[in-house]
Design a protein around this motif. Structure first.
Motif, PDB file in Angstrom:
ATOM      1  N   UNK A   1     -36.830  35.759  40.014  1.00  0.00           N
ATOM      2  CA  UNK A   1     -35.559  35.085  39.779  1.00  0.00           C
ATOM      3  C   UNK A   1     -35.222  34.290  41.025  1.00  0.00           C
ATOM      4  N   UNK A   2     -35.313  32.984  40.926  1.00  0.00           N
ATOM      5  CA  UNK A   2     -34.971  32.137  42.055  1.00  0.00           C
ATOM      6  C   UNK A   2     -33.482  32.252  42.376  1.00  0.00           C
TER       7      UNK A   2
ATOM      8  N   UNK B   1     -34.332  28.738  29.328  1.00  0.00           N
ATOM      9  CA  UNK B   1     -34.773  28.453  30.690  1.00  0.00           C
ATOM     10  C   UNK B   1     -36.237  28.069  30.690  1.00  0.00           C
ATOM     11  N   UNK B   2     -36.700  27.711  31.858  1.00  0.00           N
ATOM     12  CA  UNK B   2     -38.101  27.368  32.055  1.00  0.00           C
ATOM     13  C   UNK B   2     -38.655  28.246  33.174  1.00  0.00           C
ATOM     14  N   UNK B   3     -39.971  28.324  33.204  1.00  0.00           N
ATOM     15  CA  UNK B   3     -40.653  29.032  34.276  1.00  0.00           C
ATOM     16  C   UNK B   3     -41.590  28.043  34.961  1.00  0.00           C
ATOM     17  N   UNK B   4     -41.415  27.900  36.265  1.00  0.00           N
ATOM     18  CA  UNK B   4     -42.328  27.085  37.062  1.00  0.00           C
ATOM     19  C   UNK B   4     -43.377  28.031  37.619  1.00  0.00           C
ATOM     20  N   UNK B   5     -44.613  27.856  37.181  1.00  0.00           N
ATOM     21  CA  UNK B   5     -45.723  28.698  37.635  1.00  0.00           C
ATOM     22  C   UNK B   5     -46.378  27.993  38.815  1.00  0.00           C
ATOM     23  N   UNK B   6     -46.495  28.714  39.902  1.00  0.00           N
ATOM     24  CA  UNK B   6     -47.035  28.138  41.133  1.00  0.00           C
ATOM     25  C   UNK B   6     -48.542  28.308  41.218  1.00  0.00           C
ATOM     26  N   UNK B   7     -49.174  27.437  41.986  1.00  0.00           N
ATOM     27  CA  UNK B   7     -50.600  27.601  42.255  1.00  0.00           C
ATOM     28  C   UNK B   7     -50.759  28.841  43.128  1.00  0.00           C
TER      29      UNK B   7
ATOM     30  N   UNK C   1     -44.505  33.100  38.935  1.00  0.00           N
ATOM     31  CA  UNK C   1     -43.675  32.110  38.259  1.00  0.00           C
ATOM     32  C   UNK C   1     -42.230  32.329  38.643  1.00  0.00           C
ATOM     33  N   UNK C   2     -41.446  31.255  38.617  1.00  0.00           N
ATOM     34  CA  UNK C   2     -40.041  31.332  38.982  1.00  0.00           C
ATOM     35  C   UNK C   2     -39.193  30.836  37.825  1.00  0.00           C
ATOM     36  N   UNK C   3     -38.162  31.603  37.500  1.00  0.00           N
ATOM     37  CA  UNK C   3     -37.247  31.203  36.437  1.00  0.00           C
ATOM     38  C   UNK C   3     -36.268  30.177  36.998  1.00  0.00           C
ATOM     39  N   UNK C   4     -36.130  29.048  36.295  1.00  0.00           N
ATOM     40  CA  UNK C   4     -35.148  28.023  36.646  1.00  0.00           C
ATOM     41  C   UNK C   4     -34.370  27.670  35.382  1.00  0.00           C
TER      42      UNK C   4
END
Length: 159
Positions: free
Chosen positions: A58-59, A73-79, A89-92
């Motif tokens: 949770x950002x 919401x969306x999830x930004x999945x990081x490399x 992944x981070x919830x935004x």
């Protein structure tokens, strides 16, 4: 400063933020998350993303931002390189755009905001109004995700 940077603009708690596009593996719609008991509040749980177990953060909690979103919401999945080899992944609240920003529109000075801000902020990006030279439409806080996640992993190892 010459050149451009490429960023992803996203929303969190009604404010707009940016992070480097090179840190983003993909952006996915919110999916069911399996909660893990007795984890810190910034760890929302895990999910199976194309056969890979991915930790979802949770950002809002990491940045101490009040959660105001009741919608999808969306999830930004990081490399993995951005998150010490882990799948994270981070919830935004929402993802708005990918854009090229001239380096001349970035204020790298984070002085005067306090030490805690400098721990996660790379700079402030001025987004200009179309057709208006010099007039700022809005500001984006450019997050230093690597530094933020390094502190997250350091905290997790201490726990």
């Amino acid at each position: 400063m010459d050149g451009y940077i490429e960023i992803v603009e996203f929303e969190l708690g009604g404010e707009h933020y940016a992070l480097d596009i090179q840190l983003v593996r993909e952006i996915v719609e919110m999916k069911p998350i399996t909660e893990i008991p007795r984890t810190p509040p910034y760890i929302k749980g895990i999910m199976n993303l194309r056969g890979e177990i991915t930790t979802i953060l949770s950002l809002n909690h990491l940045l101490s931002i009040e959660d105001q979103n009741d919608g999808e919401r969306k999830i930004i999945v990081l490399v993995p390189d951005a998150s010490q080899g882990s799948n994270v992944g981070m919830i935004v609240d929402d993802v708005h755009s990918v854009m090229h920003v001239p380096q001349s529109d970035i204020d790298l000075s984070c002085e005067g905001y306090g030490d805690r801000v400098a721990d996660y902020l790379r700079g402030i990006i001025k987004i200009r109004k179309e057709g208006y030279e010099g007039e700022t439409e809005r500001l984006l806080l450019w997050l230093d995700m690597k530094r933020l996640l390094e502190s997250f992993f350091a905290d997790a190892q201490r726990s």
